[in-house]
Design a protein around this motif. Structure first.
Motif, PDB file in Angstrom:
ATOM      1  N   GLY A  97      57.380  27.828  75.197  1.00  0.00           N
ATOM      2  CA  GLY A  97      57.848  29.138  74.768  1.00  0.00           C
ATOM      3  C   GLY A  97      58.192  30.027  75.946  1.00  0.00           C
ATOM      4  N   LYS A  98      59.043  31.009  75.684  1.00  0.00           N
ATOM      5  CA  LYS A  98      59.494  31.903  76.738  1.00  0.00           C
ATOM      6  C   LYS A  98      58.355  32.734  77.297  1.00  0.00           C
ATOM      7  CE  LYS A  98      63.068  35.354  77.677  1.00  0.00           C
ATOM      8  NZ  LYS A  98      64.184  36.128  77.103  1.00  0.00           N
ATOM      9  N   GLN A  99      57.456  33.170  76.384  1.00  0.00           N
ATOM     10  CA  GLN A  99      56.321  33.995  76.805  1.00  0.00           C
ATOM     11  C   GLN A  99      55.043  33.177  76.983  1.00  0.00           C
ATOM     12  OE1 GLN A  99      56.911  37.056  77.585  1.00  0.00           O
ATOM     13  NE2 GLN A  99      59.024  37.063  76.802  1.00  0.00           N
ATOM     14  N   GLY A 100      55.152  31.863  76.872  1.00  0.00           N
ATOM     15  CA  GLY A 100      53.966  31.020  77.005  1.00  0.00           C
ATOM     16  C   GLY A 100      53.034  31.107  75.824  1.00  0.00           C
ATOM     17  N   GLN A 101      53.601  31.408  74.634  1.00  0.00           N
ATOM     18  CA  GLN A 101      52.768  31.582  73.447  1.00  0.00           C
ATOM     19  C   GLN A 101      52.649  30.308  72.618  1.00  0.00           C
ATOM     20  OE1 GLN A 101      55.780  32.605  73.850  1.00  0.00           O
ATOM     21  NE2 GLN A 101      57.020  32.217  72.030  1.00  0.00           N
ATOM     22  N   GLY A 102      53.318  29.225  73.054  1.00  0.00           N
ATOM     23  CA  GLY A 102      53.311  27.993  72.266  1.00  0.00           C
ATOM     24  C   GLY A 102      52.049  27.175  72.462  1.00  0.00           C
ATOM     25  N   ARG A 103      52.083  25.968  71.935  1.00  0.00           N
ATOM     26  CA  ARG A 103      50.926  25.067  72.010  1.00  0.00           C
ATOM     27  C   ARG A 103      50.757  24.566  73.433  1.00  0.00           C
ATOM     28  NH1 ARG A 103      48.947  23.011  67.185  1.00  0.00           N
ATOM     29  NH2 ARG A 103      48.055  21.314  68.412  1.00  0.00           N
ATOM     30  N   LEU A 104      49.496  24.366  73.798  1.00  0.00           N
ATOM     31  CA  LEU A 104      49.201  23.819  75.119  1.00  0.00           C
ATOM     32  C   LEU A 104      49.115  22.300  75.067  1.00  0.00           C
ATOM     33  CD1 LEU A 104      48.496  24.420  78.079  1.00  0.00           C
ATOM     34  CD2 LEU A 104      46.090  24.534  77.398  1.00  0.00           C
ATOM     35  N   GLU A 105      48.626  21.778  73.948  1.00  0.00           N
ATOM     36  CA  GLU A 105      48.482  20.340  73.767  1.00  0.00           C
ATOM     37  C   GLU A 105      49.334  19.900  72.583  1.00  0.00           C
ATOM     38  OE1 GLU A 105      46.943  18.282  75.688  1.00  0.00           O
ATOM     39  OE2 GLU A 105      46.041  19.783  77.026  1.00  0.00           O
ATOM     40  N   PRO A 106      49.819  18.661  72.587  1.00  0.00           N
ATOM     41  CA  PRO A 106      50.595  18.163  71.440  1.00  0.00           C
ATOM     42  C   PRO A 106      49.742  18.114  70.175  1.00  0.00           C
ATOM     43  CG  PRO A 106      50.847  16.731  73.351  1.00  0.00           C
ATOM     44  CD  PRO A 106      49.737  17.684  73.670  1.00  0.00           C
ATOM     45  N   VAL A 107      50.418  18.077  69.040  1.00  0.00           N
ATOM     46  CA  VAL A 107      49.721  17.968  67.757  1.00  0.00           C
ATOM     47  C   VAL A 107      49.032  16.614  67.693  1.00  0.00           C
ATOM     48  CG1 VAL A 107      49.985  17.982  65.256  1.00  0.00           C
ATOM     49  CG2 VAL A 107      51.419  19.470  66.662  1.00  0.00           C
ATOM     50  N   SER A 108      47.743  16.625  67.376  1.00  0.00           N
ATOM     51  CA  SER A 108      46.979  15.382  67.334  1.00  0.00           C
ATOM     52  C   SER A 108      47.391  14.536  66.134  1.00  0.00           C
ATOM     53  CB  SER A 108      45.482  15.680  67.266  1.00  0.00           C
ATOM     54  OG  SER A 108      45.186  16.434  66.111  1.00  0.00           O
ATOM     55  N   VAL A 109      47.256  13.235  66.304  1.00  0.00           N
ATOM     56  CA  VAL A 109      47.607  12.280  65.250  1.00  0.00           C
ATOM     57  C   VAL A 109      46.323  11.801  64.587  1.00  0.00           C
ATOM     58  CG1 VAL A 109      48.719  10.081  64.716  1.00  0.00           C
ATOM     59  CG2 VAL A 109      49.663  11.573  66.496  1.00  0.00           C
ATOM     60  N   ASP A 110      46.252  11.944  63.263  1.00  0.00           N
ATOM     61  CA  ASP A 110      45.093  11.483  62.505  1.00  0.00           C
ATOM     62  C   ASP A 110      45.379  10.079  62.002  1.00  0.00           C
ATOM     63  OD1 ASP A 110      42.741  11.278  61.197  1.00  0.00           O
ATOM     64  OD2 ASP A 110      43.253  12.631  59.541  1.00  0.00           O
ATOM     65  N   LEU A 111      44.705   9.104  62.601  1.00  0.00           N
ATOM     66  CA  LEU A 111      44.956   7.711  62.248  1.00  0.00           C
ATOM     67  C   LEU A 111      44.336   7.375  60.907  1.00  0.00           C
ATOM     68  CD1 LEU A 111      44.273   5.975  65.677  1.00  0.00           C
ATOM     69  CD2 LEU A 111      46.474   6.537  64.652  1.00  0.00           C
ATOM     70  N   LYS A 112      45.095   6.716  60.070  1.00  0.00           N
ATOM     71  CA  LYS A 112      44.606   6.273  58.755  1.00  0.00           C
ATOM     72  C   LYS A 112      44.319   4.788  58.853  1.00  0.00           C
ATOM     73  CE  LYS A 112      45.969   6.137  53.898  1.00  0.00           C
ATOM     74  NZ  LYS A 112      44.609   6.354  53.441  1.00  0.00           N
ATOM     75  N   GLN A 113      43.052   4.406  58.721  1.00  0.00           N
ATOM     76  CA  GLN A 113      42.642   3.037  58.935  1.00  0.00           C
ATOM     77  C   GLN A 113      42.771   2.174  57.685  1.00  0.00           C
ATOM     78  OE1 GLN A 113      42.081   2.095  61.931  1.00  0.00           O
ATOM     79  NE2 GLN A 113      42.123   4.166  62.770  1.00  0.00           N
ATOM     80  N   ASP A 114      42.621   2.776  56.501  1.00  0.00           N
ATOM     81  CA  ASP A 114      42.693   1.971  55.284  1.00  0.00           C
ATOM     82  C   ASP A 114      44.123   1.938  54.750  1.00  0.00           C
ATOM     83  OD1 ASP A 114      43.093   4.467  54.256  1.00  0.00           O
ATOM     84  OD2 ASP A 114      41.091   4.650  53.407  1.00  0.00           O
ATOM     85  N   ARG A 115      44.326   1.171  53.682  1.00  0.00           N
ATOM     86  CA  ARG A 115      45.640   1.021  53.064  1.00  0.00           C
ATOM     87  C   ARG A 115      45.698   1.703  51.709  1.00  0.00           C
ATOM     88  NH1 ARG A 115      47.267  -5.168  53.212  1.00  0.00           N
ATOM     89  NH2 ARG A 115      49.220  -4.218  52.511  1.00  0.00           N
ATOM     90  N   VAL A 116      44.763   2.599  51.439  1.00  0.00           N
ATOM     91  CA  VAL A 116      44.701   3.308  50.159  1.00  0.00           C
ATOM     92  C   VAL A 116      45.687   4.463  50.173  1.00  0.00           C
ATOM     93  CG1 VAL A 116      43.191   4.527  48.567  1.00  0.00           C
ATOM     94  CG2 VAL A 116      42.298   2.648  49.927  1.00  0.00           C
ATOM     95  N   GLY A 117      46.379   4.674  49.050  1.00  0.00           N
ATOM     96  CA  GLY A 117      47.348   5.751  48.953  1.00  0.00           C
ATOM     97  C   GLY A 117      46.687   7.116  48.987  1.00  0.00           C
TER      98      GLY A 117
END
Length: 263
Positions: A97-117
């Motif tokens: 962001g121009k004013q440095g107001q954005g995220r510092l770290e990327p959006v975390s990924v929540d891993l789905k281990q099972d195959r259930v819908g």
């Protein structure tokens, strides 16, 4: 003991196999060299399998570890997207962001281990939430103020009386109008609905429904009882046709159910 019977050798291998079974290879029970050798081979095979399991991880576990490692590793300068950000003035460790107001770290990924819908799981959570709301609402209703409870019961009773009185007044009005050779009611809702038929177009039926819904039940009852009192000198709650208006005023307590309940 007869001479024809053979003596049993309790120390023989055959007798031992009959007692414990041929597959029992516990120490001290292995009688032959081949059985002992087979037991040693099985033991070494089990030890080797355990070593291999500890040494080589399953494919799924390895894939999971590599995926987590990749997600937790910062993007290097060799990445095209990262190099484009650097050309636009981005510095590692700063916010977007121009004013440095954005995220510092990327959006975390929540891993789905099972195959259930996901759909049915959300439905379960929604049903649990609604069940809890019903439980809380029921608990709140059980803890209602006694005055509020009595008022609610009184209103329910009055609504039943109102519905009953309106239906009774409509039947009485229909009977009295019919005796006076009236073919149509003064107002559509003066007579019960089952006595009226829509012989014309559907527009007429819709118009009658609009007239019926024009007044509230309490207002309909007041108008209809006034019609019966003025036209036929009849009191719904007394159930009497009086001689004239003077007789009605002198002997009838009033034009409402409450007037008659007080008596």
């Amino acid at each position: 003991m007869a001479e024809s019977e053979e003596e049993v050798d309790y120390m023989s291998a055959d007798f031992l196999a009959q007692c414990v079974g041929a597959d029992d290879v516990r120490p001290g029970l292995i009688a032959s060299h081949s059985a002992r050798r087979k037991a040693d081979i099985d033991k070494r095979r089990k030890e080797l399998d355990q070593k291999n399991k500890a040494r080589f991880k399953p494919v799924k576990e390895v894939q999971k570890e590599r995926l987590e490692e990749g997600l937790n590793t910062a993007i290097s300068s060799s990445n095209k997207g990262f190099s484009m950000l650097q050309k636009m003035g981005y510095k590692p460790g700063t916010s977007l962001g121009k004013q440095g107001q954005g995220r510092l770290e990327p959006v975390s990924v929540d891993l789905k281990q099972d195959r259930v819908g996901l759909g049915w799981q959300q439905m379960i959570e929604e049903y649990k939430r609604k069940k809890e709301e019903r439980k809380q609402r029921k608990k709140k209703d059980n803890c209602v103020n006694p005055e509020e409870f009595r008022a609610r019961m009184r209103n329910q009773r009055n609504e039943k009386f109102l519905e009953r009185d309106l239906m009774k007044s409509q039947r009485v009005c229909y009977d009295m109008d019919s005796k006076n050779e009236k073919t149509d009611p003064e107002e559509t809702w003066f007579w019960p609905s089952f006595t009226q038929e829509c012989d014309d177009a559907e527009e007429d039926c819709e118009e009658e429904e609009e007239w019926e819904n024009e007044f509230e039940p309490q207002e309909q009852l007041q108008i209809l009882t006034a019609y019966l009192r003025s036209t036929y000198v009849y009191c719904l709650w007394c159930g009497t046709v009086y001689d004239d208006e003077r007789d009605l005023k002198l002997n009838c307590p009033g034009p409402t159910r409450e007037d008659h309940d007080d008596d």
